[in-house]
Design an enzyme around this catalytic site. Structure first.
Site, PDB file in Angstrom:
ATOM      1  N   TYR A  70      10.820   3.534  -9.643  1.00  0.00           N
ATOM      2  CA  TYR A  70      10.464   4.003  -8.314  1.00  0.00           C
ATOM      3  C   TYR A  70      10.691   5.233  -7.936  1.00  0.00           C
ATOM      4  CZ  TYR A  70      10.318   4.260  -3.152  1.00  0.00           C
ATOM      5  OH  TYR A  70      10.187   4.742  -1.691  1.00  0.00           O
ATOM      6  N   LYS A 101       8.489   8.495  -7.227  1.00  0.00           N
ATOM      7  CA  LYS A 101       8.529   9.434  -6.339  1.00  0.00           C
ATOM      8  C   LYS A 101       8.731  10.866  -6.752  1.00  0.00           C
ATOM      9  CE  LYS A 101       7.659   6.486  -3.196  1.00  0.00           C
ATOM     10  NZ  LYS A 101       6.526   6.630  -2.256  1.00  0.00           N
TER      11      LYS A 101
HETATM   12  N1  LIG Z   1      11.483   1.962   3.446  1.00  0.00           N
HETATM   13  C1  LIG Z   1      12.280   3.036   2.874  1.00  0.00           C
HETATM   14  O1  LIG Z   1      13.530   3.196   3.084  1.00  0.00           O
HETATM   15  C2  LIG Z   1      11.367   4.006   2.337  1.00  0.00           C
HETATM   16  C3  LIG Z   1      12.146   5.181   2.030  1.00  0.00           C
HETATM   17  C4  LIG Z   1      11.336   6.162   1.552  1.00  0.00           C
HETATM   18  C5  LIG Z   1      10.256   6.064   1.046  1.00  0.00           C
HETATM   19  N2  LIG Z   1       9.577   5.021   1.535  1.00  0.00           N
HETATM   20  C6  LIG Z   1       8.123   4.965   0.907  1.00  0.00           C
HETATM   21  O2  LIG Z   1       7.345   4.770   2.488  1.00  0.00           O
HETATM   22  C7  LIG Z   1       5.980   4.307   2.145  1.00  0.00           C
HETATM   23  C8  LIG Z   1       5.917   2.710   3.043  1.00  0.00           C
HETATM   24  O3  LIG Z   1       7.015   1.960   2.432  1.00  0.00           O
HETATM   25  P1  LIG Z   1       7.330   0.885   3.591  1.00  0.00           P
HETATM   26  O4  LIG Z   1       9.000   0.803   3.803  1.00  0.00           O
HETATM   27  O5  LIG Z   1       6.583   0.914   4.886  1.00  0.00           O
HETATM   28  O6  LIG Z   1       7.047  -0.319   2.878  1.00  0.00           O
HETATM   29  P2  LIG Z   1       6.196  -1.558   3.174  1.00  0.00           P
HETATM   30  O7  LIG Z   1       6.134  -2.464   1.752  1.00  0.00           O
HETATM   31  O8  LIG Z   1       6.432  -2.073   4.176  1.00  0.00           O
HETATM   32  O9  LIG Z   1       4.759  -0.951   3.105  1.00  0.00           O
HETATM   33  C9  LIG Z   1       3.927  -0.492   1.873  1.00  0.00           C
HETATM   34  C10 LIG Z   1       2.521  -1.133   2.126  1.00  0.00           C
HETATM   35  O10 LIG Z   1       1.832  -0.648   0.747  1.00  0.00           O
HETATM   36  C11 LIG Z   1       0.916  -1.310   0.730  1.00  0.00           C
HETATM   37  N3  LIG Z   1       0.197  -1.612  -0.645  1.00  0.00           N
HETATM   38  C12 LIG Z   1       1.218  -1.795  -1.803  1.00  0.00           C
HETATM   39  N4  LIG Z   1       0.309  -1.682  -2.864  1.00  0.00           N
HETATM   40  C13 LIG Z   1      -0.872  -1.364  -2.511  1.00  0.00           C
HETATM   41  C14 LIG Z   1      -2.101  -1.119  -3.005  1.00  0.00           C
HETATM   42  N5  LIG Z   1      -2.279  -1.267  -4.414  1.00  0.00           N
HETATM   43  N6  LIG Z   1      -3.196  -0.737  -2.288  1.00  0.00           N
HETATM   44  C15 LIG Z   1      -2.877  -0.681  -1.221  1.00  0.00           C
HETATM   45  N7  LIG Z   1      -1.981  -0.922  -0.227  1.00  0.00           N
HETATM   46  C16 LIG Z   1      -0.831  -1.326  -1.011  1.00  0.00           C
HETATM   47  C17 LIG Z   1       1.559  -2.759   1.016  1.00  0.00           C
HETATM   48  O11 LIG Z   1       0.677  -3.815   1.123  1.00  0.00           O
HETATM   49  C18 LIG Z   1       2.469  -2.489   2.296  1.00  0.00           C
HETATM   50  O12 LIG Z   1       1.713  -2.471   3.357  1.00  0.00           O
HETATM   51  C19 LIG Z   1       6.054   3.854   0.698  1.00  0.00           C
HETATM   52  O13 LIG Z   1       5.332   4.823  -0.160  1.00  0.00           O
HETATM   53  C20 LIG Z   1       7.631   3.739   0.332  1.00  0.00           C
HETATM   54  O14 LIG Z   1       7.856   4.084  -1.074  1.00  0.00           O
HETATM   55  C21 LIG Z   1      10.035   3.938   2.136  1.00  0.00           C
END
Ligand SMILES: NC(=O)c1ccc[n+]([C@@H]2O[C@H](COP(=O)([O-])OP(=O)(O)OC[C@H]3O[C@@H](n4cnc5c(N)ncnc54)[C@H](O)[C@@H]3O)[C@@H](O)[C@H]2O)c1
Length: 293
Positions: A196, A200
């Protein structure tokens, strides 16, 4: 003693005119507005993505959510519908795997065509879809490593690529926001997430690379790097190892982890015309996490 001079009493030199190239105080009523614009949001089925879709509507734009999920989270989707009913704006949902280029490109074309019908041309995307997996590096299966890179890196690239293609074809100077992470710049204590973090980090360099290529078309590309947010993604990590939350809280300068709402204004800032001189840059929004060791 004479009274202190007020600004209007001071004789300003008339020989130094305001620059005609970049006049100060030009009125910008559209700094944070996405009015008459259509934005695609990948990962828009839940979590951060669906919250950012709500932010697009709040900024006056039309939102198109793409996600691999068959249907979006019911409660959040109902809230979007409520906003739509109140504002007359439009939101659509498209089941899509962002790693399937043919499918993704076709759906983005459809979204752009829909935007034209609404007289709100496609203006850009928030590439928010991403996946996470926690496995110690020495045990990390190659197939899992590849899967993380495929979704997070290739999927983000294809989203940006086809968004840029549509913008270039239509001559629109739009904006693409890639959701990266603070984990692209620092390794998170207590987490074994090499794939991961690597993915990123790749997004940060991808952003700079395509910003360098697409600046000539007026297309801006920036990354938004969240710190820890409570979403389904982190719920899963913390359910497996609840003690990790203590480590995260130790670096939380504001005394809390993030909520999806915290990223609405930063994402709109990056998308909207107010950040018109910003490209190839990263906006880290982490509650101060990376500011202290
Ligand atoms: N939650 C955190 O602490 C955090 C921190 C930093 C960055 N992020 C980033 O924020 C973004 C959203 O994360 P989140 O926490 O809402 O997670 P989440 O898992 O709730 O949302 C991610 C979404 O991406 C969708 N997804 C996954 N694979 C896919 C694909 N192949 N095609 C289309 N859609 C797909 C999933 O179905 C899900 O709805 C991500 O890129 C994550 O890396 C999250």
């Amino acid at each position: 003693m004479p009274p202190a001079a007020v600004v209007s009493d001071i004789a300003l030199p008339s020989t130094i005119p305001e620059s005609e190239q970049t006049p100060a105080n030009a009125a910008h009523s559209t700094l944070f507005s996405l009015s008459n614009k259509t934005i695609a949001i990948t990962g828009g089925g839940r979590g951060l993505g669906i919250t950012l879709a709500a932010a697009v509507l709040e900024a006056g734009g039309h939102a198109a959510c793409l996600d691999i999920l068959e249907t979006p989270s019911a409660v959040e989707w109902a809230a979007l519908q409520k906003t739509v009913n109140l504002t007359g704006l439009h939101v659509s949902y498209h089941q899509c795997d962002i790693t399937n280029e043919e499918q993704l490109s076709h759906i983005l074309d459809e979204i752009a065509a829909g935007g034209m019908r609404l007289q709100a041309p496609f203006y850009g995307a928030i590439a928010c879809a991403g996946i996470q997996q926690k496995i110690p590096a020495v045990d990390y299966p190659a197939a899992d490593f590849e899967r993380i890179l495929r979704v997070n890196v290739l999927g983000t690239f294809l989203t940006a690529k086809h968004s840029a293609r549509i913008l270039i074809e239509s001559g629109i100077k739009g904006s693409v926001v890639m959701v990266a992470s603070m984990s692209g710049q620092v390794a998170n204590r207590g987490l074994t997430c090499t794939a991961y973090n690597t993915s990123k980090s790749a997004i940060h360099q991808m952003c700079r690379s395509v910003a360098q290529e697409w600046g000539r078309y007026g297309i801006r590309v920036n990354t938004l790097s969240p710190g820890y947010i409570r979403t389904a993604m982190t719920d899963e990590l913390l359910a497996a190892e609840p003690e990790v939350e203590k480590t995260w809280m130790a670096g939380a300068l504001l005394g809390r982890l993030g909520a999806p709402e915290d990223f609405k204004a930063p994402a709109i800032f990056l998308l909207a015309p107010g950040s018109s001189f910003m490209t190839g840059a990263d906006l880290r929004v982490d509650g101060g996490h990376c500011a202290s060791a």
